[in-house]
Write a protein that holds these residues in place. Structure first.
Motif, PDB file in Angstrom:
ATOM      1  N   ILE A 334      39.495  38.817  46.935  1.00 42.41           N
ATOM      2  CA  ILE A 334      38.666  39.474  45.925  1.00 42.41           C
ATOM      3  C   ILE A 334      37.171  39.275  46.169  1.00 42.41           C
ATOM      4  CG2 ILE A 334      38.822  37.536  44.296  1.00 42.41           C
ATOM      5  CD1 ILE A 334      38.638  41.344  43.486  1.00 42.41           C
ATOM      6  N   ASN A 335      36.745  38.078  46.596  1.00 41.19           N
ATOM      7  CA  ASN A 335      35.320  37.880  46.881  1.00 41.19           C
ATOM      8  C   ASN A 335      34.857  38.817  47.990  1.00 41.19           C
ATOM      9  OD1 ASN A 335      35.367  35.840  45.007  1.00 41.19           O
ATOM     10  ND2 ASN A 335      34.659  34.229  46.377  1.00 41.19           N
ATOM     11  N   ALA A 336      35.657  38.891  49.048  1.00 40.68           N
ATOM     12  CA  ALA A 336      35.318  39.780  50.165  1.00 40.68           C
ATOM     13  C   ALA A 336      35.212  41.222  49.681  1.00 40.68           C
ATOM     14  CB  ALA A 336      36.365  39.655  51.269  1.00 40.68           C
ATOM     15  N   ALA A 337      36.160  41.650  48.862  1.00 39.41           N
ATOM     16  CA  ALA A 337      36.154  43.024  48.349  1.00 39.41           C
ATOM     17  C   ALA A 337      34.933  43.296  47.493  1.00 39.41           C
ATOM     18  CB  ALA A 337      37.433  43.280  47.553  1.00 39.41           C
ATOM     19  N   GLU A 338      34.569  42.345  46.636  1.00 40.93           N
ATOM     20  CA  GLU A 338      33.404  42.537  45.764  1.00 40.93           C
ATOM     21  C   GLU A 338      32.119  42.593  46.579  1.00 40.93           C
ATOM     22  OE1 GLU A 338      35.226  40.446  41.717  1.00 40.93           O
ATOM     23  OE2 GLU A 338      33.725  39.376  42.917  1.00 40.93           O
ATOM     24  N   ILE A 339      31.988  41.731  47.564  1.00 40.88           N
ATOM     25  CA  ILE A 339      30.790  41.731  48.401  1.00 40.88           C
ATOM     26  C   ILE A 339      30.685  43.034  49.187  1.00 40.88           C
ATOM     27  CG2 ILE A 339      29.696  40.622  50.404  1.00 40.88           C
ATOM     28  CD1 ILE A 339      30.888  37.944  49.333  1.00 40.88           C
ATOM     29  N   MET A 340      31.819  43.581  49.601  1.00 39.11           N
ATOM     30  CA  MET A 340      31.858  44.827  50.365  1.00 39.11           C
ATOM     31  C   MET A 340      31.721  46.065  49.482  1.00 39.11           C
ATOM     32  SD  MET A 340      35.013  43.607  52.791  1.00 39.11           S
ATOM     33  CE  MET A 340      35.447  45.203  53.457  1.00 39.11           C
ATOM     34  N   GLY A 341      31.850  45.885  48.164  1.00 40.03           N
ATOM     35  CA  GLY A 341      31.753  47.017  47.248  1.00 40.03           C
ATOM     36  C   GLY A 341      32.994  47.884  47.221  1.00 40.03           C
ATOM     37  N   ILE A 342      34.168  47.274  47.462  1.00 47.60           N
ATOM     38  CA  ILE A 342      35.422  48.038  47.472  1.00 47.60           C
ATOM     39  C   ILE A 342      36.455  47.423  46.538  1.00 47.60           C
ATOM     40  CG2 ILE A 342      35.079  48.964  49.795  1.00 47.60           C
ATOM     41  CD1 ILE A 342      36.969  46.778  50.852  1.00 47.60           C
ATOM     42  N   ASP A 343      36.005  46.579  45.611  1.00 49.12           N
ATOM     43  CA  ASP A 343      36.935  45.882  44.719  1.00 49.12           C
ATOM     44  C   ASP A 343      37.556  46.797  43.682  1.00 49.12           C
ATOM     45  OD1 ASP A 343      34.038  45.623  43.965  1.00 49.12           O
ATOM     46  OD2 ASP A 343      34.914  45.004  42.060  1.00 49.12           O
ATOM     47  N   ASN A 344      37.077  48.035  43.580  1.00 45.91           N
ATOM     48  CA  ASN A 344      37.747  48.999  42.705  1.00 45.91           C
ATOM     49  C   ASN A 344      39.100  49.424  43.265  1.00 45.91           C
ATOM     50  OD1 ASN A 344      36.319  50.349  44.837  1.00 45.91           O
ATOM     51  ND2 ASN A 344      36.655  52.283  43.790  1.00 45.91           N
ATOM     52  N   ARG A 345      39.324  49.154  44.563  1.00 49.56           N
ATOM     53  CA  ARG A 345      40.568  49.565  45.203  1.00 49.56           C
ATOM     54  C   ARG A 345      41.396  48.408  45.739  1.00 49.56           C
ATOM     55  NH1 ARG A 345      39.847  54.369  49.397  1.00 49.56           N
ATOM     56  NH2 ARG A 345      42.052  53.785  49.634  1.00 49.56           N
ATOM     57  N   VAL A 346      40.750  47.383  46.274  1.00 50.68           N
ATOM     58  CA  VAL A 346      41.486  46.303  46.951  1.00 50.68           C
ATOM     59  C   VAL A 346      40.928  44.945  46.542  1.00 50.68           C
ATOM     60  CG1 VAL A 346      42.058  47.768  48.932  1.00 50.68           C
ATOM     61  CG2 VAL A 346      39.959  46.404  48.974  1.00 50.68           C
ATOM     62  N   GLY A 347      41.576  43.879  47.025  1.00 51.75           N
ATOM     63  CA  GLY A 347      41.076  42.524  46.800  1.00 51.75           C
ATOM     64  C   GLY A 347      41.845  41.731  45.774  1.00 51.75           C
ATOM     65  N   SER A 348      42.579  42.421  44.900  1.00 53.76           N
ATOM     66  CA  SER A 348      43.391  41.737  43.900  1.00 53.76           C
ATOM     67  C   SER A 348      44.597  42.597  43.575  1.00 53.76           C
ATOM     68  CB  SER A 348      42.586  41.449  42.628  1.00 53.76           C
ATOM     69  OG  SER A 348      42.214  42.654  41.981  1.00 53.76           O
ATOM     70  N   LEU A 349      45.591  41.973  42.957  1.00 57.47           N
ATOM     71  CA  LEU A 349      46.781  42.692  42.511  1.00 57.47           C
ATOM     72  C   LEU A 349      46.564  43.062  41.052  1.00 57.47           C
ATOM     73  CD1 LEU A 349      49.557  40.501  44.169  1.00 57.47           C
ATOM     74  CD2 LEU A 349      48.437  42.546  45.069  1.00 57.47           C
ATOM     75  N   LYS A 350      46.369  44.355  40.818  1.00 59.74           N
ATOM     76  CA  LYS A 350      46.044  44.846  39.492  1.00 59.74           C
ATOM     77  C   LYS A 350      46.564  46.276  39.354  1.00 59.74           C
ATOM     78  CE  LYS A 350      42.053  45.517  36.406  1.00 59.74           C
ATOM     79  NZ  LYS A 350      40.567  45.447  36.317  1.00 59.74           N
ATOM     80  N   GLU A 351      47.069  46.588  38.184  1.00 60.54           N
ATOM     81  CA  GLU A 351      47.578  47.942  37.954  1.00 60.54           C
ATOM     82  C   GLU A 351      46.479  48.973  38.202  1.00 60.54           C
ATOM     83  OE1 GLU A 351      49.266  47.858  34.053  1.00 60.54           O
ATOM     84  OE2 GLU A 351      50.747  46.333  34.603  1.00 60.54           O
ATOM     85  N   GLY A 352      46.796  49.972  39.025  1.00 58.81           N
ATOM     86  CA  GLY A 352      45.848  51.015  39.376  1.00 58.81           C
ATOM     87  C   GLY A 352      45.199  50.832  40.726  1.00 58.81           C
ATOM     88  N   LYS A 353      45.242  49.612  41.274  1.00 58.14           N
ATOM     89  CA  LYS A 353      44.652  49.376  42.583  1.00 58.14           C
ATOM     90  C   LYS A 353      45.620  49.751  43.705  1.00 58.14           C
ATOM     91  CE  LYS A 353      41.076  45.873  41.892  1.00 58.14           C
ATOM     92  NZ  LYS A 353      40.488  44.648  42.461  1.00 58.14           N
ATOM     93  N   ASP A 354      45.060  49.873  44.920  1.00 60.62           N
ATOM     94  CA  ASP A 354      45.893  50.160  46.086  1.00 60.62           C
ATOM     95  C   ASP A 354      46.959  49.079  46.243  1.00 60.62           C
ATOM     96  OD1 ASP A 354      44.003  52.107  46.380  1.00 60.62           O
ATOM     97  OD2 ASP A 354      43.352  51.517  48.388  1.00 60.62           O
ATOM     98  N   ALA A 355      48.144  49.491  46.628  1.00 58.01           N
ATOM     99  CA  ALA A 355      49.250  48.549  46.823  1.00 58.01           C
ATOM    100  C   ALA A 355      49.169  47.940  48.214  1.00 58.01           C
ATOM    101  CB  ALA A 355      50.579  49.255  46.608  1.00 58.01           C
ATOM    102  N   ASP A 356      48.178  47.061  48.401  1.00 56.84           N
ATOM    103  CA  ASP A 356      47.986  46.306  49.643  1.00 56.84           C
ATOM    104  C   ASP A 356      48.363  44.861  49.364  1.00 56.84           C
ATOM    105  OD1 ASP A 356      46.939  48.687  50.471  1.00 56.84           O
ATOM    106  OD2 ASP A 356      44.964  47.910  51.026  1.00 56.84           O
TER     107      ASP A 356
END
Length: 384
Positions: A334-356
């Motif tokens: 999640i830290n990496a995703a937030e720093i990269m500006g892509i945490d709306n899609r990846v970085g954590s397991l959350k309903e609505g996010k990409d299934a990675d």
């Protein structure tokens, strides 16, 4: 649809499940719960207590641009003929068939930020991509995601050998300051011309920096030494732009200043020799110190400097130096995703996010743990 059952789920959203299920549909997470029952026939993975976590993310690497085991034919990382090349786009140089992508997937790494190296003062545009695919356009999460800039010894060394600027740190900063000033002037002229309905000639070099001036993407600053970190922060303040401190080797020395500047860091590569003067003080204790100060950071391999599959090992070595386990996992999700500006899609397991997702048979930061599955956009791309 895909249902993952009975996993030890680490969401990176503050809520974990000792035993839980995840339902995936059309590449997205649609439900996370202690128990999900579906009457229709769907694919099921029984995790049986395995660790289920978000797909791992490397926030700074050169995968696909400096191909693994190829040589000069696969080297597209540095256009070291001009110190200022912000118009270069990593997406035009990435080879998705680089073998390193397979190694990344086998390590549970599902997303990366990849782009030019540090030969130039301004090297070009980074891109955030998934690690699975054969067409880079279909792998993109965010493009452009950042503009690479480099401080310190690398641009000095490259252009000193050519007998041209920069050969000093002063010149590196001056070139950056002039280019950012030129781009501000360019944007002002462009905006005025458009308001008046006048023709305006597009300059791709200047155009590429407009998202930086508008704070839509950061400058991705290659910095090792403390003085170079201060210079990067100084320029960011001067032009009111976003930056990330990539490598940040001496960040532990000046952690309080980085905290006051409110800029994130991407730490690494740590799993290397102290091969140059700028990295003589590198240590895996740096993540612990930055975390103690409340600084957001990610951990990187800088692949191919460290092979990308060793990203979990780098996080583990930070734990060995005092960093809490979950903070280490955040540093590669999640830290990496937030720093990269892509945490709306990846970085954590959350309903609505990409299934990675990455599924391990134990603690992913322990040396004897094995990866069982890698899932990207709801598709099983690796199964042990």
């Amino acid at each position: 649809m895909l249902l993952i059952k009975n996993g030890k789920i680490f969401t990176m959203e503050g809520i974990n499940y000792e035993k839980g299920d995840i339902l995936v549909d059309k590449g997205k997470i649609v439900k996370i719960s202690k128990n999900i029952n579906i009457s229709s026939k769907i694919s099921i993975i029984d995790a049986k207590g395995a660790w289920v976590m978000p797909g791992i993310i490397d926030a700074h690497c050169h995968i696909g641009l400096l191909e693994q085991g190829v040589g000069v034919e696969g080297n597209d990382i540095n256009e070291s003929t001009n110190p200022i090349t912000p118009q270069l786009r990593a997406i035009d140089g990435i080879n998705p068939l680089d073998d390193a992508f397979k190694d990344a997937i086998k390590a549970g790494i599902t997303s990366v930020m990849t782009g030019p190296g540090s030969a130039n003062v301004m090297g070009g545009q980074f891109v955030a991509i998934k690690t699975s695919g054969i067409c880079v356009d279909e792998m993109v999460i965010k493009e452009p995601a950042a503009i690479k800039v480099a401080f310190g010894e690398n641009p000095k060394r490259v252009y000193n050998s050519k007998g041209k600027m920069p050969t000093t740190r002063m010149a590196t900063a001056a070139l950056l300051r002039q280019t950012l000033t030129d781009s501000k002037n360019y944007k002002r002229r462009k905006d005025t011309a458009y308001l008046k309905g006048e023709n305006f000639d597009i300059n791709l070099k200047m155009e590429s920096l407009i998202p930086v001036l508008e704070r839509k993407i950061p400058l991705k600053a290659h910095v090792h030494r403390a003085d170079d970190i201060f210079t990067a922060i100084r320029l960011a303040k001067e032009f009111n732009i976003l930056i990330t401190l990539d490598h940040c080797t001496e960040g532990d020395i000046i952690a309080k200043y980085i905290k006051n500047a409110d800029v994130p860091a991407i730490l690494g590569p740590g799993l290397t020799s102290k091969g140059k003067v700028e990295t003589k003080g590198k240590s895996f204790i740096t993540p612990y110190i930055l975390n103690k100060e409340g600084i957001k950071f990610a951990i990187t391999t800088d692949h191919p400097v460290v092979p990308i599959e060793y990203l979990p090992l780098c996080a583990a070595l930070a734990v060995k130096e005092g960093l809490a386990l979950e903070e280490a996992l955040k540093a590669i999700t999640i830290n990496a995703a937030e720093i990269m500006g892509i945490d709306n899609r990846v970085g954590s397991l959350k309903e609505g996010k990409d299934a990675d997702m990455a599924i391990f048979n134990g603690n992913p930061l322990e040396n004897f743990t094995s990866l069982i599955y890698t899932i990207i956009d709801g598709n099983i791309v690796y199964s042990r």
